[in-house]
Design an enzyme around this catalytic site. Structure first.
Site, PDB file in Angstrom:
ATOM      1  CD  GLU A 152      -2.446  -3.786  -2.728  1.00 23.70           C
ATOM      2  OE1 GLU A 152      -2.104  -3.393  -3.632  1.00 23.70           O
ATOM      3  OE2 GLU A 152      -3.588  -3.209  -2.070  1.00 23.70           O
ATOM      4  CG  HIS A 153       2.109  -1.087  -2.322  1.00 29.08           C
ATOM      5  ND1 HIS A 153       2.565  -0.268  -3.505  1.00 29.08           N
ATOM      6  CD2 HIS A 153       0.802  -0.851  -2.151  1.00 29.08           C
ATOM      7  CE1 HIS A 153       1.334   0.656  -3.698  1.00 29.08           C
ATOM      8  NE2 HIS A 153       0.121   0.090  -2.977  1.00 29.08           N
TER       9      HIS A 153
ATOM     10  CG  HIS B 285      -2.630   0.328   0.723  1.00 29.01           C
ATOM     11  ND1 HIS B 285      -1.533   1.239   0.530  1.00 29.01           N
ATOM     12  CD2 HIS B 285      -2.795   0.281  -0.683  1.00 29.01           C
ATOM     13  CE1 HIS B 285      -1.287   1.753  -0.574  1.00 29.01           C
ATOM     14  NE2 HIS B 285      -2.205   1.267  -1.359  1.00 29.01           N
TER      15      HIS B 285
ATOM     16  CD  GLU C  75      -1.526   3.713  -3.531  1.00 29.80           C
ATOM     17  OE1 GLU C  75      -2.471   3.366  -3.817  1.00 29.80           O
ATOM     18  OE2 GLU C  75      -0.574   3.049  -3.259  1.00 29.80           O
TER      19      GLU C  75
END
Length: 448
Positions: free
Chosen positions: A72-73, A69, A149
């Site tokens: 991905e950012h 994740h 997040e």
């Protein structure tokens, strides 16, 4: 009601040069094991491009939990060709969308644009996935974003409960860990770890380029060859669909999160077989009858008849080798005991007596309608063919899928209910609960 095709004309056929074709879905395998799958939808004026990578959070070691994740950012921050601002400007200038998501078993980078901007979409997505740079300064910026997040997830009871529930169900198994990672793991992750994850995992044999919309397959293949060119090295074949590592050890458990809140939230469920199970369609029908719609048994008994909760539903999470059928409900704390009692009574009743013929008929109709209505745009079609290629290596037509649902019998659904709903339950509870011993009796057994 759609019927199975009378011939193999609409089923995948093996053609020349490693290409598969259907009436609308076509597949080409390029050197390096990269697969290109397209679906032509002449009635739309858009194109959805997705690069699916068969790597997710279950592929991480515990010390780098959340790496998929985080990466991905990070890949959107800069490439050798574009800065983050230039990437954003390029997609905004055509009114498109560029985004990504990470799941437990895959990551998808996608763009949605007008069909006339197909070449730009392929260029942007390929540039990010293949050439995204892991710069030290960008790692620190995105570390803070990911930590925000996580904080946002912690502020949302349903999101938090979803992660905690899977931990209760699967324990130390990788699918039991949150996709987003933890504050500790994200805070400690280094640039070298993220760069290594990118280089080692993001290889063409693990990738599928899925494109749906008003597109031509041969044009898409040509664009993919252009933008993936240096990575298309001969000698590799696609990584087979993931089968997983076998049975999950240990028993499901109870996880309790004590938090001052206006509601108490519950997720309760059982383990299921994975997505390759022969009875997965019957499981979908059972899920729909239990809590998949307004007429479902849980919704009717908990919300409509008793007014105990505003939100109550069931869902199925499936992975390569495992899955979970779960029920969620959120209610005022003073109503929590009754919600648990009604929920467990419904599950026991269905395990013992099954669902009715009417419930089965309605559930199958709901699944059929939901499938077709959910595929009205190019984005949903792209997701369908991308996941199908990555997870199964095959493409079932919509009429074939509808026929699979229709072929489910009441007897099969009730056999699945007896098999699954008599298993050990796992649960997660979030809210103003003082101790485990203050929980309703059906949950106290899980705490022992």
């Amino acid at each position: 009601m759609p019927r199975p095709p009378a011939t193999r004309a609409t089923a995948l056929r093996r053609g020349r040069r490693g290409e598969d074709t259907t009436a609308a879905v076509r597949r080409t395998e390029l050197p390096g094991g990269l697969r290109v799958v397209t679906e032509h939808i002449p009635s739309v004026h858009s194109a959805s491009v997705g690069v699916w990578v068969g790597v997710g959070s279950r592929d991480e070691g515990r010390t780098v939990a959340g790496a998929a994740h985080f990466l991905e950012h990070l890949l959107f921050k800069a490439t050798p060709n574009r800065s983050a601002v230039q990437i954003a400007q390029a997609v905004d200038a055509v009114g498109g969308e560029l985004n990504a998501f990470t799941a437990r078993e895959h990551t998808c980078y996608y763009a949605h644009v007008l069909d006339s901007d197909l070449a730009l979409a392929v260029d942007l997505v390929a540039d990010v996935v293949l050439r995204g740079r892991c710069l030290d300064d960008d790692v620190e910026v995105e570390r803070d974003v990911v930590l925000e997040e996580i904080a946002m997830r912690d502020d949302d009871p349903e999101d938090t409960l979803g992660d905690v529930f899977l931990s209760a169900m699967f324990g130390e198994h990788p699918v039991g860990r949150p996709v987003i990672g933890s504050v500790d793991s994200v805070s400690a992750m280094t640039r070298d770890q993220l760069h290594s994850f990118h280089v080692r995992r993001y290889t063409p044999d693990r990738m599928v380029v899925a494109v749906a919309g008003n597109v031509d397959h041969d044009e898409v293949v040509s664009l993919v060859r252009e933008h993936f060119g240096p990575h298309l090295v001969r000698g590799r074949t696609p990584v087979p669909p993931r089968k997983g590592t076998g049975r999950v050890s240990g028993r499901p458990s109870l996880q309790l999160i004590r938090r001052d809140a206006e509601q108490t939230h519950l997720s309760l469920g059982v383990r299921t077989p994975g997505r390759h199970w022969d009875h997965r369609w019957a499981l979908s029908v059972l899920n729909s009858a239990l809590g998949g719609g307004l007429s479902s048994r849980l919704f009717q008994q908990i919300r409509e008849e008793r007014g105990l909760a505003y939100s109550v539903y069931s869902t199925v999470d499936t992975f390569a080798d495992s899955g979970a059928l779960s029920i969620y409900a959120g209610c005022q704390p003073e109503r929590f005991d009754e919600v648990v009692r009604v929920t467990t009574d419904v599950l026991a009743e269905v395990a013992r007596d099954g669902i009715t013929a009417d419930e089965c008929r309605i559930a199958k109709g709901s699944l059929r309608g939901g499938l077709v209505l959910g595929l009205e745009d190019s984005g949903s079609r792209m997701h369908r063919i991308g996941r199908s290629e990555l997870n199964y290596g095959t493409h079932r037509s919509i009429p074939d899928t509808l026929a699979k649902i229709e072929a489910v019998t009441l007897e099969e659904v009730n056999a699945v209910a007896r098999q699954l709903l008599t298993r050990q339950f796992g649960a997660a509870v979030l809210g103003p609960v003082r101790t485990r011993r203050s929980l309703p009796k059906p949950l106290q057994t899980l705490a022992d």
